[in-house]
Enzyme design. Structure first.
Site, PDB file in Angstrom:
ATOM      1  N   HIS A  11     -16.365 -55.316  12.419  1.00  0.00           N
ATOM      2  CA  HIS A  11     -15.987 -56.518  12.830  1.00  0.00           C
ATOM      3  C   HIS A  11     -15.123 -56.720  13.728  1.00  0.00           C
ATOM      4  O   HIS A  11     -14.234 -55.877  14.340  1.00  0.00           O
ATOM      5  CB  HIS A  11     -15.157 -57.024  11.296  1.00  0.00           C
ATOM      6  CG  HIS A  11     -14.151 -55.989  10.901  1.00  0.00           C
ATOM      7  ND1 HIS A  11     -14.472 -54.856  10.236  1.00  0.00           N
ATOM      8  CD2 HIS A  11     -12.850 -56.172  11.276  1.00  0.00           C
ATOM      9  CE1 HIS A  11     -13.102 -54.452   9.949  1.00  0.00           C
ATOM     10  NE2 HIS A  11     -12.160 -55.094  10.501  1.00  0.00           N
ATOM     11  N   ASP A  27      -9.899 -64.593   8.424  1.00  0.00           N
ATOM     12  CA  ASP A  27      -9.145 -63.555   7.896  1.00  0.00           C
ATOM     13  C   ASP A  27      -8.088 -63.934   6.716  1.00  0.00           C
ATOM     14  O   ASP A  27      -7.580 -64.920   6.973  1.00  0.00           O
ATOM     15  CB  ASP A  27      -8.582 -62.751   9.090  1.00  0.00           C
ATOM     16  CG  ASP A  27      -8.070 -61.260   8.474  1.00  0.00           C
ATOM     17  OD1 ASP A  27      -8.507 -60.415   8.968  1.00  0.00           O
ATOM     18  OD2 ASP A  27      -7.350 -61.255   7.413  1.00  0.00           O
TER      19      ASP A  27
HETATM   20  P1  AMP Z   1      -9.385 -53.768   9.902  1.00  0.00           P
HETATM   21  O1  AMP Z   1      -8.276 -53.183   9.382  1.00  0.00           O
HETATM   22  O2  AMP Z   1      -9.990 -53.881  11.234  1.00  0.00           O
HETATM   23  O3  AMP Z   1     -10.611 -53.045   9.051  1.00  0.00           O
HETATM   24  O4  AMP Z   1      -9.637 -55.176   9.403  1.00  0.00           O
HETATM   25  C1  AMP Z   1      -9.665 -55.538   8.281  1.00  0.00           C
HETATM   26  C2  AMP Z   1      -9.651 -57.158   7.936  1.00  0.00           C
HETATM   27  O5  AMP Z   1     -10.103 -57.528   7.033  1.00  0.00           O
HETATM   28  C3  AMP Z   1      -8.097 -57.351   7.670  1.00  0.00           C
HETATM   29  O6  AMP Z   1      -7.513 -58.291   8.811  1.00  0.00           O
HETATM   30  C4  AMP Z   1      -8.178 -57.986   6.283  1.00  0.00           C
HETATM   31  O7  AMP Z   1      -6.986 -59.081   6.265  1.00  0.00           O
HETATM   32  C5  AMP Z   1      -9.367 -58.847   6.333  1.00  0.00           C
HETATM   33  N1  AMP Z   1     -10.030 -58.995   4.981  1.00  0.00           N
HETATM   34  C6  AMP Z   1      -9.858 -58.132   3.927  1.00  0.00           C
HETATM   35  N2  AMP Z   1     -10.542 -58.757   2.761  1.00  0.00           N
HETATM   36  C7  AMP Z   1     -10.936 -60.059   3.262  1.00  0.00           C
HETATM   37  C8  AMP Z   1     -11.407 -60.990   2.604  1.00  0.00           C
HETATM   38  N3  AMP Z   1     -11.889 -61.035   1.329  1.00  0.00           N
HETATM   39  N4  AMP Z   1     -11.699 -62.194   3.371  1.00  0.00           N
HETATM   40  C9  AMP Z   1     -11.332 -62.250   4.566  1.00  0.00           C
HETATM   41  N5  AMP Z   1     -10.809 -61.045   5.242  1.00  0.00           N
HETATM   42  C10 AMP Z   1     -10.460 -59.907   4.516  1.00  0.00           C
END
Ligand code: AMP
Ligand code: ZN
Length: 115
Positions: free
Chosen positions: A101, A31
């Site tokens: 995810h 993440d």
């Molecule tokens: P959610 O709030 O459950 O939808 O989680 C989305 C997650 O995606 C968050 O923890 C973000 O930090 C992560 N995230 C967003 N963009 C990226 C990226 N480019 N690479 C890795 N993680 C990401």
């Protein structure tokens, strides 16, 4: 597959995340905003927007995502001390990326209830 979905772009290899596991159906990567010493997201390569979009035929895929979570916990050496797995769904769940995810967070003591 969804053209403008960030996680689909990762699944297609158009954007390269910090990958920790990959197979034909699943990708796992670190993440970008970790909520613990280790924070990995396990995604299906298939575009499934939310938990609410799961269908019967996804049952094995979801099971495989949890097997990958277990493998990551072993690789990162927190299988025994413990860790948290989370799938956020929609607004009240705090979902921000609409491609399902599984968060795998470890390396620190978790608290309950979550925020
Ligand atoms: P959610 O709030 O459950 O939808 O989680 C989305 C997650 O995606 C968050 O923890 C973000 O930090 C992560 N995230 C967003 N963009 C990226 C990226 N480019 N690479 C890795 N993680 C990401
Ligand atoms: Zn997607």
């Amino acid at each position: 597959m969804s053209d403008d979905c960030l996680f689909c772009k990762m699944a297609r290899g158009e954007i390269k995340p910090d990958t920790v596991y990959e197979d034909e159906k699943i990708l796992a990567f670190r993440d970008i905003n970790p909520q613990g010493p280790v924070h990995v997201l396990v995604i299906p390569k298939e575009h499934i927007p939310t938990l609410n979009d799961l269908e019967e035929h996804h049952a094995e895929l979801l099971g495989r995502m949890f097997l990958v979570a277990k493998k990551i916990a072993e690789q990162e050496n927190f299988a025994e001390t413990g860790y948290r797995t989370v799938i956020n769904c929609n607004r009240h769940g705090g979902q921000e990326v609409f491609h399902i995810h599984l968060h795998v967070i470890g390396g620190r003591q978790m608290t309950w209830p979550p925020g």
